[in-house]
Design a protein around this motif. Structure first.
Motif: not given
Lengths: 231, 838
Positions: B323-326, B346-349
């Motif tokens: 998901g983070s890569i997408i 990158i959203s930590s939440s």
């Protein structure tokens, strides 16, 4: 006395009427005895074995196994008894397919919390049943006779006080069946275990000390082998 | 609990069967990946809206309206700060002499040192400040490229021809679609007057930009003076407002993406439940053996829970990573669609939310089937039997927790208890309906069984109700999967279709406005000389509402208990008058009065939305200020305007005989056959009447189309996740069936059934299941999409049945194909082999 059945009834609910599979069963088994339960299909043999071994509960009546009232015990308490004091051999071997032969034999010991020494004891038993070189084989890599021998090794691994065998040679050819039979009796003798066998095989039944004959869910005879040889 | 043994058994037991959990893992990975990607995108968007609001507004606060700011308010504003700039903005035609072309532009006349935040970027750079020193224009870079203009060329705006001083590379204060179809041209405020484009009735916006250095709370300041400014029809916009506007502008996209996230997760959860159920079914015998050897029910449960939990956790982590890569790819997908560059970080939440939701949903949905492990009887080692279904309070607890977690997740998306409650109930209702349909099907097949049908047909159908039937499991899972997929397709189609429809067919594509009354005949002549129809040529009078229902607008404004909406009260009314109502409008209430007779009351007609906004009914009094003259009217009729028609639509219609003498201009609506005629017509109009503006709807639609293409790309990209998960769920549901049917099929084969017959029997069963579940799912999706379109997206509901039929055929075909593929095992291998292994 290691097993006592008093006024055992087992009834299944039917759509129109209830089906009584076991009807007022009473008998006792003494320590060291070798007993065969015989009878035609549908006579209630396997149901009786399941009840005696604590795998199921009777509809009414009392069952005492190794001096424990298993008919009124919880499932977890019965599991404890099975693990500590009971051994099993099944017609279709019932080995865990994802475990190797060695691991299958170790399981009852590990369940007892005796992980230490379990491996050695399991190896010895596999050696004893003639499978010394097959420790790391999975059940699917073993023949029927070999699987039943692993099953024998597992059944004796926890040094049970009583061993229940359900048609132990039923799935094997005559020659292999004889090997397994001999192993079973030899090991039983060595370990001084009480043995309860459910079988159709009259030759096998005649090798035991006592035969209980079931018909229609009732005991029709209960005789020691000298007087009850069945032909 | 013997933890060491549990861990050891879990590892040993799983090592040969991990591949069986691939479906389980892929469901989680995709579901969590979609959730994280969407949440990250939303987080980044919101964060950037926060940081970019200031530079998009260019100042701390703006005050504007369609008239110059009254002196009274100027004094109040001057007490706040001394630093401000002013802007006069209007839409007008421009003419490019060197190219002999004309273009509709957004013309801004600026005075002062705006922007205070961010920079006006021009080429050359110096033009950003020097254009204000004389008669110069800055022209949007896109327009310069389109017409091949260079700095130094000229542009005629109204009465004045300006040399182009520089290319305008960015714009401030506006982010609506208007920027796309009407490129910006900047001149100095002084020069704006010289263009003579500001005439009575011209649509001009006046705006002042303020830079506030003091620590004053602007939103508080605005709150205190809002009524005062509103009474003068002036709007105050602060950075906070700008942020809210931006958020609102993206709320539909956000809503859609959030629904995609929920759907992905729900589908993934169904995938989890089905695959764990399959897994447990394959393990029943092993569990019975372990129980027989003395393992307690809870310990056996822990063995399998541990396997599922560890693999689930690994899948969740993998899903979060994917998901983070997408979301790194998303800026490429969204390029040109957003008003500014969203920095994807990158959203930590989003990651934490993905981890928590992933683990929670995986655990809860896996627990349902896993709880059954505790009750697997050791008796199964002796004989294959069905365990009596025991009421398990823990199972009910899990169901309650699942419902609560869905509601909680929905609440985290919507922030509304009512909305999340309604959605949760809708999902529950879908489950219950599918379950009910399955029960009904089983009952009906048994009751109305076709006894005279062929063996194959009877055998296939009877599988639907025989013991161990899979009717309920498959109808619920395939039906829900199909329903969700169809819902997604319908919503996507509706959102895109609603915009596309506006420009479809033979609708007019050109509007000329700002025509003086005495230019009416000439305008019609020009139009007809191009062989173009005059679809509409109507007068427009601007006026202001000064009171209604016996109270002045000021009194209404001060009444905090009023129900009338602000937009309706403050709207500058552009009114037309005509004898007959437009045939495209629908009369809802009252009767339309077309002609005013001396001595009668003036009965006007209002659009339904406007009437609702003001909370007025038939017979209510409305007072208008028509550029100084007060006119008393009554609501005579209420209409529903067809907003999908491109003709000019009027919220307020007067009868003829009232406004003829008022200052007014005309609007002409026509249709141009092609681009060349459009350009020629535009040039002719600009040359003969510079005060008139030609809006080419064709170019607006082209821009809209461009935006739609980009939006649909984003939607398809996101929806792709859900569809992929849906397919995995479908496959896992059908794999489940393999374990139910294989023994029967093998026995049939042993008894002499040929390959073909086995395939046919299975095909009948799977086709029946596929048809019933797909049909139920589609019906649910149609109802669900109607409710969502009406109440969430506020879209017109127009279904396109072909894609739905496509989904239906696809699902049925897929169900049958996977079902038959499952039967391969039976047909291709020896019956004995399967009988020994089942």
């Amino acid at each position: 006395m290691i097993l006592e059945a008093k006024e055992i009834f087992k009834t299944y609910k039917g759509l129109n009427k209830d089906l009584t599979v076991l009807d007022n069963i009473n008998f006792q088994v003494f320590k060291g005895e070798i007993l065969a339960i015989v009878g035609p299909s549908g006579s209630g043999k396997t149901t009786l074995l399941g009840l005696c071994a604590g795998l199921d509960n009777p509809t009414s009546g009392t069952l005492n196994l190794v001096e424990e009232p298993i008919s009124i015990m919880s499932e977890n308490e019965k599991a404890e008894i099975r693990n500590q004091k009971v051994g099993f051999i099944f017609q279709n071997f019932q080995l865990l397919p994802t475990l190797t032969a060695l691991e299958n034999v170790m399981i009852p010991l590990e369940l007892q919390g005796r992980a230490k020494g379990a491996r050695e004891k399991a190896k010895d038993l596999l050696e004893r049943v003639g499978l010394g070189g097959r420790h790391h084989h999975y059940p699917s890599q073993l023949s029927g006779g070999e699987q039943q021998r692993v099953s024998l090794a597992r059944a004796f691994s926890n040094d049970p006080e009583i061993l229940f065998a359900d048609e132990p040679t039923g799935n094997l050819d005559e020659e292999t069946g004889l090997i397994v039979e001999n192993l079973l009796f030899d090991l039983n003798k060595e370990k001084q275990t009480t043995l309860v066998i459910v079988t159709h095989d009259l030759e096998l039944a005649n090798k035991t000390d006592r035969i209980i004959k079931l018909k229609g869910g009732k005991i029709v005879s209960d005789q020691s082998i000298q007087s009850a040889s069945i032909v | 609990m013997k933890w060491t043994l549990i861990v050891k058994t879990a590892i040993r037991d799983s090592r040969k069967d991990r591949s069986k959990l691939l479906l389980f893992m892929s469901s989680i990975i995709l579901g969590v990946a979609a959730l994280v990607a969407i949440n990250s995108f939303n987080d980044n968007l919101v964060r950037d809206i926060e940081t970019q609001s200031k530079s998009l507004l260019g100042a701390d606060m703006t005050v504007g309206g369609n008239k110059p700011i009254p002196d009274l308010l100027i004094a109040s504003l001057d007490s706040l700060t001394s630093e401000h700039s002013s802007e006069v903005e209007l839409f007008s035609m421009s003419y490019l002499p060197s190219k002999q072309e004309s273009q509709f532009v957004r013309l801004k006349g600026l005075t002062g040192s705006f922007p205070y935040y961010g920079k006006l970027i021009t080429e050359p750079v110096s033009a950003a400040t020097s254009y204000e020193t004389g008669r110069y224009a800055l022209v949007d870079d896109g327009m310069m490229i389109q017409y091949g203009l260079d700095v130094g060329d000229s542009i005629k705006l109204g009465a004045i021809t300006f040399p182009i001083h520089g290319r305008l590379m960015n714009a401030f204060g506006s982010m609506d679609a208007g920027t796309s179809f009407a490129p910006s041209v900047y001149i100095s405020g002084e020069q704006m007057l010289a263009t003579e484009l500001i005439q009575p009735g011209s649509l001009v916006n006046y705006k002042n930009y303020y830079k506030i250095d003091s620590d004053i709370d602007l939103d508080e300041w605005k709150k205190e003076r809002r009524t005062q400014f509103r009474n003068e029809s002036m709007r105050i916009t602060t950075i906070e407002d700008q942020r809210e506007n931006l958020q609102e502008a993206f709320s539909n996209l956000n809503n859609f993406l959030n629904i995609v996230a929920l759907i992905s997760l729900l589908l993934a959860c169904i995938g989890v439940a089905s695959s764990v159920l399959i897994y447990v079914k394959t393990k029943v015998q092993s569990i019975a053996i372990l129980r027989c050897l003395g393992m307690k029910g809870e310990e056996a449960f822990m063995v399998y829970f541990l396997q599922i939990f560890v693999l689930g956790a690994l899948s969740v982590i993998l899903g979060v990573a994917i998901g983070s890569i997408i979301q790194v790819i998303l800026p490429i997908v969204l390029k040109g669609f957003l008003p500014y560059e969203v920095k994807m970080t990158i959203s930590s939440s989003a990651i934490i939310k993905g981890l928590l939701m992933g683990m929670l949903s995986t655990t809860l949905f896996a627990l349902g089937p896993l709880l059954g492990v505790r009750n697997i009887s050791p008796l199964k080692t002796l004989r294959i039997s069905d365990d009596p279904v025991k009421a398990d309070p823990l199972r009910w607890l899990i169901y309650v927790l699942i419902v609560l977690s869905i509601a909680g997740f929905l609440y985290s998306l919507s922030g509304s208890f009512i909305d999340s409650g309604i959605f949760t109930l809708a999902i529950l209702a879908a489950f219950l309906i599918l379950f009910g349909v399955a029960k009904l099907v089983t009952w009906c097949v048994r009751k109305f069984f076709p006894r005279n049908a062929s063996f194959v047909f009877r055998q296939g159908l009877s599988n639907l109700y025989r013991p161990n039937n899979q009717t309920q499991t498959l109808i619920v899972s395939i039906g829900l999967g199909t329903g969700i997929l169809t819902l997604l397709f319908i919503l996507q189609g509706l959102i895109l279709g609603n915009v596309e429809d506006m420009g479809a067919g033979n609708q007019p594509n050109m509007i000329v406005f700002g025509i003086e009354t005495d230019q009416k005949d000439e305008m019609e002549k020009i139009t007809k000389s191009f062989d173009m129809p005059v679809t509409q040529h109507v007068p427009v009078v601007t006026m202001e509402l000064s009171g209604w229902q016996g109270r002045s607008k000021k009194a209404w404004m001060q009444d905090t208990s009023r129900t009338a909406r602000r937009w309706a009260m403050n709207r500058e009314a552009r009114v037309s008058y005509r004898e007959e109502m437009s045939p495209d409008d629908e009369l809802i209430e009252g009767s339309y009065t077309g002609v005013y007779n001396e001595g009668d009351s003036i009965m006007i007609s209002l659009d339904q939305r406007y009437a609702d906004g003001l909370n007025v009914e038939i017979g209510d009094e409305l007072i208008w200020n028509v550029q100084g003259t007060i006119i008393k009217t009554y609501v005579g009729s209420i209409r529903k305007i067809n907003f999908r028609k491109m003709e000019s639509r009027f919220f307020i219609l007067f009868p003829t005989g009232v406004l003829e003498a008022a200052p007014q201009f005309m609007i002409l609506v026509t249709k141009s056959p092609n681009k060349q005629v459009t350009a020629d017509f535009r040039n002719t109009v600009v040359k003969s009447m510079p005060n008139a503006s030609v809006i080419d709807l064709g170019s607006i639609l082209a821009t809209l189309n461009d935006i739609i293409t980009k939006v649909s790309y984003v939607i398809k990209f996101m929806a792709g996740f859900s569809i992929l998960i849906g397919l995995i769920v479908l496959i896992s549901s059908l794999f489940l069936s393999k374990y139910q049917r294989i023994r029967e099929s093998v026995l049939l084969r042993t008894l002499g059934a040929v390959e073909n017959k086995i395939y046919k029997i299975n095909a009948v069963e799977y086709a029946a299941l596929g048809i019933l579940s797909a049909l139920t799912g589609i019906v649910l999706a149609v109802v669900g999409s109607y409710l969502l379109a009406k109440f969430v997206f506020e879209l017109d509901y127009n279904l396109s049945w072909w894609p739905i039929l496509g989904i239906f055929v696809f699902i049925v075909a897929l169900t049958v194909l996977i079902g038959l593929w499952n039967s391969r095992d039976v047909v291709k291998r020896s019956p004995l082999e399967i009988l020994r292994n089942v």
